[in-house]
Design a protein around this motif. Sequence first.
Motif, PDB file in Angstrom:
ATOM      1  N   ALA A 166       0.923  -1.189  -0.125  1.00  0.00           N
ATOM      2  CA  ALA A 166      -0.014   0.165  -0.096  1.00  0.00           C
ATOM      3  C   ALA A 166       0.913   1.173  -0.166  1.00  0.00           C
ATOM      4  N   LYS A 167       1.827   1.223   0.851  1.00  0.00           N
ATOM      5  CA  LYS A 167       2.908   2.411   0.747  1.00  0.00           C
ATOM      6  C   LYS A 167       3.449   2.731  -0.342  1.00  0.00           C
ATOM      7  N   LEU A 168       4.152   1.617  -1.009  1.00  0.00           N
ATOM      8  CA  LEU A 168       4.704   1.626  -2.327  1.00  0.00           C
ATOM      9  C   LEU A 168       3.785   2.173  -3.379  1.00  0.00           C
ATOM     10  N   ALA A 169       2.589   1.660  -3.362  1.00  0.00           N
ATOM     11  CA  ALA A 169       1.799   2.227  -4.294  1.00  0.00           C
ATOM     12  C   ALA A 169       1.558   3.771  -3.982  1.00  0.00           C
ATOM     13  N   GLU A 170       1.253   4.155  -2.845  1.00  0.00           N
ATOM     14  CA  GLU A 170       0.896   5.556  -2.398  1.00  0.00           C
ATOM     15  C   GLU A 170       2.137   6.536  -3.014  1.00  0.00           C
ATOM     16  N   VAL A 171       3.330   6.134  -2.705  1.00  0.00           N
ATOM     17  CA  VAL A 171       4.520   6.806  -3.054  1.00  0.00           C
ATOM     18  C   VAL A 171       4.784   6.848  -4.497  1.00  0.00           C
ATOM     19  N   THR A 172       4.625   5.746  -5.200  1.00  0.00           N
ATOM     20  CA  THR A 172       4.705   6.041  -6.661  1.00  0.00           C
ATOM     21  C   THR A 172       3.647   6.833  -7.257  1.00  0.00           C
ATOM     22  N   ALA A 173       2.147   6.621  -6.645  1.00  0.00           N
ATOM     23  CA  ALA A 173       1.287   7.625  -7.231  1.00  0.00           C
ATOM     24  C   ALA A 173       1.671   9.145  -7.133  1.00  0.00           C
ATOM     25  N   ALA A 174       2.490   9.533  -6.047  1.00  0.00           N
ATOM     26  CA  ALA A 174       2.977  10.891  -5.584  1.00  0.00           C
ATOM     27  C   ALA A 174       4.097  11.087  -6.533  1.00  0.00           C
ATOM     28  N   GLY A 175       4.658  10.272  -7.506  1.00  0.00           N
ATOM     29  CA  GLY A 175       5.687  10.762  -8.298  1.00  0.00           C
ATOM     30  C   GLY A 175       7.288   9.856  -7.974  1.00  0.00           C
ATOM     31  N   ALA A 176       7.070   9.033  -6.966  1.00  0.00           N
ATOM     32  CA  ALA A 176       8.218   8.183  -6.761  1.00  0.00           C
ATOM     33  C   ALA A 176       8.390   6.934  -7.798  1.00  0.00           C
ATOM     34  N   THR A 177       9.722   6.577  -8.049  1.00  0.00           N
ATOM     35  CA  THR A 177       9.922   5.338  -8.883  1.00  0.00           C
ATOM     36  C   THR A 177      10.545   4.370  -8.097  1.00  0.00           C
ATOM     37  N   VAL A 178       9.929   2.960  -8.137  1.00  0.00           N
ATOM     38  CA  VAL A 178      10.324   1.683  -7.632  1.00  0.00           C
ATOM     39  C   VAL A 178      11.602   1.310  -8.301  1.00  0.00           C
ATOM     40  N   LYS A 179      12.612   1.270  -7.389  1.00  0.00           N
ATOM     41  CA  LYS A 179      13.977   0.771  -7.589  1.00  0.00           C
ATOM     42  C   LYS A 179      14.097  -0.883  -7.363  1.00  0.00           C
ATOM     43  N   GLU A 180      13.563  -1.420  -6.231  1.00  0.00           N
ATOM     44  CA  GLU A 180      13.731  -2.711  -5.968  1.00  0.00           C
ATOM     45  C   GLU A 180      12.102  -2.905  -5.263  1.00  0.00           C
ATOM     46  N   PRO A 181      11.461  -3.732  -6.116  1.00  0.00           N
ATOM     47  CA  PRO A 181      10.139  -4.229  -5.499  1.00  0.00           C
ATOM     48  C   PRO A 181       9.950  -4.952  -4.415  1.00  0.00           C
ATOM     49  N   ALA A 182       8.933  -4.729  -3.508  1.00  0.00           N
ATOM     50  CA  ALA A 182       8.753  -5.411  -2.207  1.00  0.00           C
ATOM     51  C   ALA A 182       8.971  -7.104  -2.567  1.00  0.00           C
ATOM     52  N   HIS A 183       9.975  -7.371  -1.369  1.00  0.00           N
ATOM     53  CA  HIS A 183      10.254  -9.096  -1.572  1.00  0.00           C
ATOM     54  C   HIS A 183      10.842  -9.452  -0.010  1.00  0.00           C
ATOM     55  N   ASP A 184      10.574 -10.509   0.118  1.00  0.00           N
ATOM     56  CA  ASP A 184      11.030 -11.135   1.312  1.00  0.00           C
ATOM     57  C   ASP A 184      12.561 -11.418   1.667  1.00  0.00           C
ATOM     58  N   VAL A 185      12.938 -10.797   2.667  1.00  0.00           N
ATOM     59  CA  VAL A 185      14.587 -11.048   2.791  1.00  0.00           C
ATOM     60  C   VAL A 185      14.626 -11.990   4.007  1.00  0.00           C
ATOM     61  N   GLY A 186      13.984 -12.737   4.277  1.00  0.00           N
ATOM     62  CA  GLY A 186      13.918 -13.829   5.197  1.00  0.00           C
ATOM     63  C   GLY A 186      13.309 -13.504   6.529  1.00  0.00           C
ATOM     64  N   GLY A 187      12.451 -14.613   7.138  1.00  0.00           N
ATOM     65  CA  GLY A 187      11.744 -14.408   8.249  1.00  0.00           C
ATOM     66  C   GLY A 187      10.605 -13.609   7.920  1.00  0.00           C
ATOM     67  N   GLY A 188       9.832 -13.354   6.839  1.00  0.00           N
ATOM     68  CA  GLY A 188       8.857 -12.789   6.561  1.00  0.00           C
ATOM     69  C   GLY A 188       9.060 -11.166   6.568  1.00  0.00           C
ATOM     70  N   ARG A 189      10.148 -10.758   6.844  1.00  0.00           N
ATOM     71  CA  ARG A 189      10.659  -9.206   6.526  1.00  0.00           C
ATOM     72  C   ARG A 189      10.616  -8.852   5.286  1.00  0.00           C
ATOM     73  N   MET A 190       9.643  -8.157   4.781  1.00  0.00           N
ATOM     74  CA  MET A 190       9.595  -7.383   3.286  1.00  0.00           C
ATOM     75  C   MET A 190      10.439  -6.144   3.352  1.00  0.00           C
ATOM     76  N   VAL A 191      10.951  -5.731   2.279  1.00  0.00           N
ATOM     77  CA  VAL A 191      11.605  -4.522   2.094  1.00  0.00           C
ATOM     78  C   VAL A 191      11.507  -4.263   0.323  1.00  0.00           C
ATOM     79  N   ALA A 192      11.575  -2.896   0.337  1.00  0.00           N
ATOM     80  CA  ALA A 192      11.403  -2.219  -1.188  1.00  0.00           C
ATOM     81  C   ALA A 192      12.155  -1.073  -0.866  1.00  0.00           C
ATOM     82  N   THR A 193      12.692  -0.639  -2.191  1.00  0.00           N
ATOM     83  CA  THR A 193      13.297   0.663  -2.235  1.00  0.00           C
ATOM     84  C   THR A 193      12.574   1.471  -3.415  1.00  0.00           C
ATOM     85  N   PHE A 194      12.749   2.714  -3.420  1.00  0.00           N
ATOM     86  CA  PHE A 194      12.236   3.582  -4.503  1.00  0.00           C
ATOM     87  C   PHE A 194      13.259   4.863  -4.420  1.00  0.00           C
ATOM     88  N   THR A 195      12.955   5.846  -5.609  1.00  0.00           N
ATOM     89  CA  THR A 195      13.573   6.801  -5.464  1.00  0.00           C
ATOM     90  C   THR A 195      12.559   7.990  -5.709  1.00  0.00           C
TER      91      THR A 195
END
Length: 118
Positions: free
Chosen positions: A76-105
Amino acid sequence: MTGSSTQGIKIVLHPVSDLASAKAVYTALLGIPPQADSSYYVGFEADGQHIGLVPGGGPQGMTSPVAFWDVPDIEAKLAEVTAAGATVKEPAHDVGGGRMVATFTDPDGNVLGLVQDP
């Protein structure tokens, strides 16, 4: 405004060129030994803040520190920031133990991160 809140910065990752030297400096700065200590990542927990050292910027090729904001719903937050003009750099993904991370510019190219814990 939006419905998905941000709960503050939870993680800051720092790219380092010399992991051993950086580990010594951050250990001195924080006054604690690292909780995670490997050849590809050294992590500290200091008063609820996670500080990570990533040699050579890791597979993401980080060139500067990246702050990861704690959110309850990363998609939801990734959708909000991209709608506001951000660009996804690394989509949401699990890095272990259920922790999800994503990056954007942001529009100026600054890299920001999101983290969602299970």
